[in-house]
Design a protein around this motif. Structure first.
Motif, PDB file in Angstrom:
ATOM      1  N   LYS A   7       0.860  -1.446   0.113  1.00  0.00           N
ATOM      2  CA  LYS A   7       0.117  -0.172   0.043  1.00  0.00           C
ATOM      3  C   LYS A   7       0.771   1.333   0.138  1.00  0.00           C
ATOM      4  O   LYS A   7       1.757   1.340   0.625  1.00  0.00           O
ATOM      5  N   GLY A 151      -7.728   8.075   6.048  1.00  0.00           N
ATOM      6  CA  GLY A 151      -6.576   7.355   6.500  1.00  0.00           C
ATOM      7  C   GLY A 151      -6.844   5.604   6.047  1.00  0.00           C
ATOM      8  O   GLY A 151      -6.315   4.834   6.383  1.00  0.00           O
ATOM      9  N   ASP A 154      -5.148   2.149   4.359  1.00  0.00           N
ATOM     10  CA  ASP A 154      -4.693   1.085   5.182  1.00  0.00           C
ATOM     11  C   ASP A 154      -5.296  -0.107   5.506  1.00  0.00           C
ATOM     12  O   ASP A 154      -5.088  -1.176   5.213  1.00  0.00           O
ATOM     13  N   GLN A 209      -1.339   8.884  13.165  1.00  0.00           N
ATOM     14  CA  GLN A 209      -1.693   8.849  12.030  1.00  0.00           C
ATOM     15  C   GLN A 209      -1.252   7.795  11.065  1.00  0.00           C
ATOM     16  O   GLN A 209      -1.916   7.548  10.154  1.00  0.00           O
TER      17      GLN A 209
HETATM   18 MG    MG Z   1      -2.357   7.525   6.023  1.00  0.00          MG
END
Ligand code: MG
Ligand code: ADP
Ligand code: ASP
Length: 403
Positions: A7, A151, A154, A209
Motif C-alpha cells: 500500500k 486514512g 491502510d 496517523q
Molecule cells: Mg495514512
C-alpha cells in the motif's frame, strides 16, 4: 510463490516522479516471482482539495455525494500507476473498490469492510497480473459507493491481505517506520523495529496517523504480517506483531490527539439510569464518546463530562438539547480547545510507576491536567489544546532521553 500486498500513501504517489518510483518497487516485487496486490491512496492533498471543492458548492452536502466525490481521488492514482506499469511492459489491471469486490456497511464516510468477494482479483492474479485496487472505498449492499474514513486505505490493504492470505502486507509511507512519537514533532523520536498489535492499535486510536486504527484491528484478528516502511528509502521499517520484547522504558510511544472536544452536562438529576439515557441517545445518533467523567453528586444533582470528535460537537449538543426535558439537565458547556496526550506500552500492565512518571513530566513542564483516562496499556490526559505539543515533548523526553 507468495502474495504480497503493498500500500502506498498519498505523499508516495503525489506526482509522476513518485509514481515512477512506486512502480519500480512494485516491479521489483513482481519480478522476484511474487503475486502483487497494490493499494493506493489519493495523490498528495487530493482528498482535502475535493472536500474544499464540495464546500464551495454546498457547506452541508449529503454523505452519499461526499463519498461519490472522494472515491475519485484513489481512482486517479490507480489508473495513473497502472499506466506507468504498462509503460514498463508489465501485466496489470486497476480496479475501483466495487470492481475489486470490497463490500462494506452502509455508513457513508465511516463504512466498515464486511467482506471482499475474491473472485475478480483472484482471476486477475491467476493471469499473473499486478492488481491495483483503489484504497479507502467500497460498495454497500444497495450498490452505493462508500468510503472508510480518513486514512482508510491502510484498512483496504490489510483487509485484502487477510482475504488473500498474503505472506506480507507492506504499508509504504513518508516515514521509515513507527516511531516513539511523531518524528515531525519530536525530531529525536526513535524508530521501533517492532511493536505489538495491541500497542499499535492504542497508538492509532489515540491519534498516531501512521496507521488507520481499523487496519491494526483487522491485522490482529487475521494475523496479518504487517510492516510500515518508507517509500523513499530502502531500509528496514517496523513490524507489527503479536508479541515483542518489552522495552526497558516500559512504553512504546507517546501520541497526541487534537481533534477532540469536551461536552459537559451540568445539573443532571442524581438518579439511576441517567448515564444510560445520555449515552444511549448519543450512540443511537452514531456519535462516538471517548473519555467520560461523572462528578460526585451534590444536592441531588450531578455533572457528566465527556469527549467527542470535534466534528460531532454540534450534532451531539443538538441531540441533547432536543431531549432536555426528558434528561432534565440544567445546561450544556462545550470546549473545543482541548487535546489529549497518551502514553502506550505493554510495560504499563506490570509497572505502576509509569503513570506517575508521565504526571511528573507534566508537572515539571507546568502543565495542568483536566481529566485522566486509562486502559490496560494506556494512560491518557486531557489538556488545554495550547499545551499539547509541549506535553508530548516533555513526556517523550522523560521516557526516552533519561534512559
Ligand atoms: Mg495514512
Ligand atoms: P500516508 O499518506 O502514507 O498514509 P500519513 O500521513 O497518513 O501517510 O501517515 C504518516 C505520518 O504519520 C508521518 O508523516 C508522521 O508525521 C505521522 N505520525 C504520527 N505519529 C507517528 C509515529 N508514532 N510514527 C511515525 N509516524 C507518525
Ligand atoms: N485519501 C484518503 C485520505 O486522505 C484515504 C487515505 O489516504 O488512506 O484520508
Amino acid at each position: 510463490m507468495s502474495l504480497i500486498v503493498q500500500k502506498f500513501g498519498g505523499s508516495s504517489v503525489k506526482n509522476a516522479e513518485r509514481i515512477r518510483h512506486v512502480a519500480e518497487i512494485i516491479e521489483r516485487t513482481y519480478q522476484a516471482g511474487n503475486d502483487v496486490i497494490v493499494v493506493l491512496s489519493a495523490q498528495g492533498d487530493t482528498t482535502d482539495d475535493l472536500i474544499e471543492r464540495a464546500q464551495e458548492i454546498n457547506p452541508r452536502p449529503s454523505n452519499r455525494e461526499m463519498d461519490m466525490l472522494l472515491s475519485v481521488g484513489e481512482q486517479i492514482s490507480i489508473s495513473l500507476c497502472a499506466m506507468e506499469l504498462e509503460r514498463r511492459g508489465l501485466r496489470c489491471v486497476s480496479l475501483a473498490g466495487w470492481q475489486a469486490g470490497v463490500q462494506t456497511s452502509a455508513v457513508y464516510g465511516e463504512a466498515r469492510i464486511k467482506r471482499i468477494d475474491a473472485e475478480r482479483i483472484q482471476s486477475e492474479l491467476d493471469q499473473r497480473r499486478i492488481v491495483l485496487v483503489a484504497g479507502f472505498q467500497g460498495i454497500d449492499r444497495t450498490g452505493n459507493i462508500t468510503t472508510l474514513g480518513r486514512g482508510g486505505s491502510d484498512t483496504s490493504a490489510v483487509a485484502l491481505a487477510a482475504t488473500f492470505h498474503a505472506s506480507l502486507c507492506q504499508i509504504f509511507t513518508d516515514v521509515d517506520g513507527v516511531y516513539t512519537t511523531d518524528p515531525r514533532l519530536v525530531p529525536n523520536a526513535k524508530k521501533l523495529s517492532e511493536i505489538t498489535y495491541d500497542e499499535m492499535l492504542e497508538l492509532a486510536s489515540q491519534g498516531a496517523q501512521v496507521l488507520h486504527n481499523r487496519s491494526v484491528e483487522l491485522a490482529k484478528k487475521f494475523h496479518v504480517n504487517l510492516q510500515v516502511v518508507s517509500s523513499l528509502e530502502d531500509k528496514p521499517g517496523t513490524t507489527i506483531k503479536e508479541v515483542t520484547k518489552v522495552e526497558k522504558t516500559n512504553i512504546a510511544g507517546v501520541v497526541k490527539d487534537s481533534s477532540i472536544a469536551r461536552i459537559a452536562l451540568v445539573g443532571l438529576q442524581n438518579n439511576p439510569g441517567v448515564a444510560f439515557q445520555v449515552f444511549d441517545l448519543l450512540s443511537k445518533g452514531n456519535i462516538n464518546v471517548d473519555v467520560i467523567l461523572q462528578s460526585i453528586g451534590r444536592e441531588n444533582t450531578k455533572d457528566i463530562t465527556f469527549t467527542v470528535h470535534k466534528k460531532d460537537v454540534d450534532q451531539a449538543v443538538e441531540l441533547l438539547d432536543e431531549h432536555k426535558t426528558a434528561l432534565k439537565f440544567d445546561h450544556i458547556n462545550t470546549d473545543e480547545h482541548i487535546g489529549k496526550v497518551s502514553i502506550v506500552g505493554m510495560g504499563l500492565m506490570s509497572n505502576c510507576g509509569v503513570a506517575a512518571r508521565m504526571f511528573e513530566a507534566l508537572y515539571e513542564a507546568g502543565i495542568n491536567i483536566q481529566m485522566i483516562n486509562t486502559s490496560e496499556i494506556r494512560v491518557s490526559v486531557l489538556l488545554d489544546e495550547a499545551d499539547v505539543d509541549k506535553a508530548v515533548r516533555a513526556i517523550h523526553a522523560k521516557f526516552f532521553d533519561e534512559t
